[in-house]
Design a protein around this motif. Structure first.
Motif, PDB file in Angstrom:
ATOM      1  N   ASN A   1      -6.592 -47.361   4.469  1.00  0.00           N
ATOM      2  CA  ASN A   1      -5.583 -47.090   3.321  1.00  0.00           C
ATOM      3  C   ASN A   1      -6.757 -46.750   1.917  1.00  0.00           C
ATOM      4  O   ASN A   1      -7.575 -47.448   1.849  1.00  0.00           O
ATOM      5  CB  ASN A   1      -4.732 -48.259   2.768  1.00  0.00           C
ATOM      6  CG  ASN A   1      -3.659 -48.429   4.022  1.00  0.00           C
ATOM      7  OD1 ASN A   1      -3.415 -49.338   4.369  1.00  0.00           O
ATOM      8  ND2 ASN A   1      -2.960 -46.980   4.224  1.00  0.00           N
ATOM      9  N   GLY A   2      -6.271 -45.672   1.315  1.00  0.00           N
ATOM     10  CA  GLY A   2      -7.173 -45.601   0.113  1.00  0.00           C
ATOM     11  C   GLY A   2      -8.563 -44.769   0.332  1.00  0.00           C
ATOM     12  O   GLY A   2      -9.264 -44.490  -0.789  1.00  0.00           O
TER      13      GLY A   2
ATOM     14  N   GLY B   1      -9.228 -41.868   0.951  1.00  0.00           N
ATOM     15  CA  GLY B   1      -9.421 -40.608   0.293  1.00  0.00           C
ATOM     16  C   GLY B   1      -8.958 -39.579   1.220  1.00  0.00           C
ATOM     17  O   GLY B   1      -8.801 -38.266   0.874  1.00  0.00           O
ATOM     18  N   LYS B   2      -8.340 -39.680   2.300  1.00  0.00           N
ATOM     19  CA  LYS B   2      -7.875 -38.686   3.156  1.00  0.00           C
ATOM     20  C   LYS B   2      -6.696 -37.776   2.499  1.00  0.00           C
ATOM     21  O   LYS B   2      -6.857 -36.595   2.427  1.00  0.00           O
ATOM     22  CB  LYS B   2      -6.989 -39.289   4.655  1.00  0.00           C
ATOM     23  CG  LYS B   2      -7.764 -40.471   4.942  1.00  0.00           C
ATOM     24  CD  LYS B   2      -7.314 -41.128   6.359  1.00  0.00           C
ATOM     25  CE  LYS B   2      -6.049 -41.821   6.074  1.00  0.00           C
ATOM     26  NZ  LYS B   2      -6.181 -43.154   5.162  1.00  0.00           N
ATOM     27  N   THR B   3      -5.658 -38.251   1.917  1.00  0.00           N
ATOM     28  CA  THR B   3      -4.553 -37.526   1.365  1.00  0.00           C
ATOM     29  C   THR B   3      -5.263 -36.568   0.166  1.00  0.00           C
ATOM     30  O   THR B   3      -4.970 -35.143   0.051  1.00  0.00           O
ATOM     31  CB  THR B   3      -3.517 -38.122   0.754  1.00  0.00           C
ATOM     32  OG1 THR B   3      -2.807 -39.007   1.844  1.00  0.00           O
ATOM     33  CG2 THR B   3      -2.411 -37.421  -0.037  1.00  0.00           C
ATOM     34  N   THR B   4      -6.269 -37.312  -0.604  1.00  0.00           N
ATOM     35  CA  THR B   4      -6.658 -36.405  -1.814  1.00  0.00           C
ATOM     36  C   THR B   4      -7.568 -35.335  -1.345  1.00  0.00           C
ATOM     37  O   THR B   4      -7.459 -34.178  -1.685  1.00  0.00           O
ATOM     38  CB  THR B   4      -7.738 -37.719  -2.314  1.00  0.00           C
ATOM     39  OG1 THR B   4      -6.871 -38.597  -2.750  1.00  0.00           O
ATOM     40  CG2 THR B   4      -8.294 -36.884  -3.388  1.00  0.00           C
TER      41      THR B   4
ATOM     42  N   GLU C   1       2.194 -36.256   3.854  1.00  0.00           N
ATOM     43  CA  GLU C   1       2.748 -37.397   4.276  1.00  0.00           C
ATOM     44  C   GLU C   1       3.932 -37.765   4.490  1.00  0.00           C
ATOM     45  O   GLU C   1       4.510 -38.411   5.294  1.00  0.00           O
ATOM     46  CB  GLU C   1       1.972 -38.451   3.054  1.00  0.00           C
ATOM     47  CG  GLU C   1       0.612 -39.492   3.477  1.00  0.00           C
ATOM     48  CD  GLU C   1       0.059 -40.034   2.606  1.00  0.00           C
ATOM     49  OE1 GLU C   1       0.502 -39.896   1.123  1.00  0.00           O
ATOM     50  OE2 GLU C   1      -0.760 -41.087   2.891  1.00  0.00           O
TER      51      GLU C   1
END
Ligand SMILES: Nc1ncnc2c1ncn2[C@@H]1O[C@H](COP(=O)(O)OP(=O)(O)OP(=O)(O)O)[C@@H](O)[C@H]1O
Ligand SMILES: [Mg+2]
Length: 281
Positions: free
Chosen positions: A36-37, A39-42, A81
């Motif tokens: 989590n956090g 940076g995948k989605t970013t 997501e």
């Protein structure tokens, strides 16, 4: 294909991406693995043109996501997501709607092809609200594929669905690698191993390792431990010599000898340069 060069993204004072670079070749399924956090989605939002990078460059299907954003967006299919689904539409209606939004003239035919690709054509007349979570994920996938993009970006498509459906979604993703360049994110190592040709491990906005699943499996193990006895050096000199050897993390005197701990191959901030490329196709 996808090319990412030194991509940075800050949210106010917080650095979400700290200079990442990687490539994905045509026909490759590349996994973005990280907690989590990480940076995948970013990363994915930048590649899909939803958000600009603070610095660095991203190119998808030959188009720069900032300077040629329209062409880049047209070449990319994106499963975010949280998929925005419309519960009162039918399955076919939903995908046809997206095909029309994408400006496809034969929207119904395109929708049929996408639904067949994710094995949902049988459910074309069902209302979206009646689908199971796994089916909804596959419907999201159909939406991402309806304009036959050369690059497909999928943000944690198996999260929150039951094990059997996870298998179905993984198979669907795996199958995409035949025609598309796929970037797929997950926080599950075994999933990345099963689905991807190559895996990039992100942690706190940095790439800490990348390679094929088998390369990573080999490097992910913590360093080995070795028991060493030294006869011709005094203890201080022996300790110093062992500590300065390449690949040694630490040395502990033990039982008349020394326990020598090898360096783990992955630690935040270190990059394991394992690279390999599967031929396209
Ligand atoms: N809109 C935003 N505003 C401020 N900070 C953000 C924003 N979006 C993400 N971040 C921060 O950036 C970092 C990377 O977030 P990101 O969503 O890219 O991670 P992730 O790898 O997708 O995580 P997860 O597995 O939880 O989905 C996190 O520290 C997050 O809190
Ligand atoms: Mg995310």
């Amino acid at each position: 294909m996808i090319q990412v060069e030194n991509l940075c993204r800050r949210y106010g004072p917080h650095t979400a991406l700290d200079g990442i670079s990687f490539e994905a070749a045509p026909g490759e399924v590349v996994g973005l693995l990280g907690p989590n956090g990480a940076g995948k989605t970013t990363t994915m939002r930048i590649l899909t043109g939803y958000m600009p990078p603070t610095s660095g460059r991203a190119v998808v299907a030959g188009f720069d996501v900032q300077t040629q954003s329209m062409q880049a967006r047209a070449a990319v299919g994106y499963l975010p997501e949280r998929v925005p689904l419309y519960p009162d539409m039918t399955v076919a209606g939903y995908v046809t709607f997206w095909a029309q939004m994408r400006g496809i003239r034969k929207a119904r035919t395109a929708a049929q092809q996408a639904l067949e690709q994710v094995d949902l054509w049988d459910r074309r007349r069902s209302l979206v609200r009646s689908l199971s979570k796994g089916m909804r994920q596959r419907l999201g996938l159909a939406q991402a594929l309806v304009h036959a993009p050369s690059v497909v970006i999928l943000d944690e498509p198996t999260i929150g669905i039951d094990p059997q459906q996870v298998i179905d979604v993984r198979q669907a993703v795996r199958g995409l690698g035949v025609k598309h360049t796929v970037l797929f994110s997950t926080h599950i190592l075994t999933e990345a191993e099963q689905v991807c040709d190559r895996v990039i491990i992100l942690n706190q906005g940095r790439i800490v390792a990348h390679g094929t699943p088998s390369e990573l499996r080999a490097t992910l193990y913590a360093g080995d431990r070795l028991y060493v006895q030294v006869s011709k050096l005094n203890p201080e000199a022996a300790l110093k010599a062992l500590k300065s050897a390449t690949g040694v993390a630490r040395v502990e005197p033990s039982d008349g000898g020394y326990l020598v701990y090898g360096q783990p191959n992955i630690a935040p901030g270190r990059t394991s340069q394992v690279r390999s490329r599967r031929p396209a196709g």
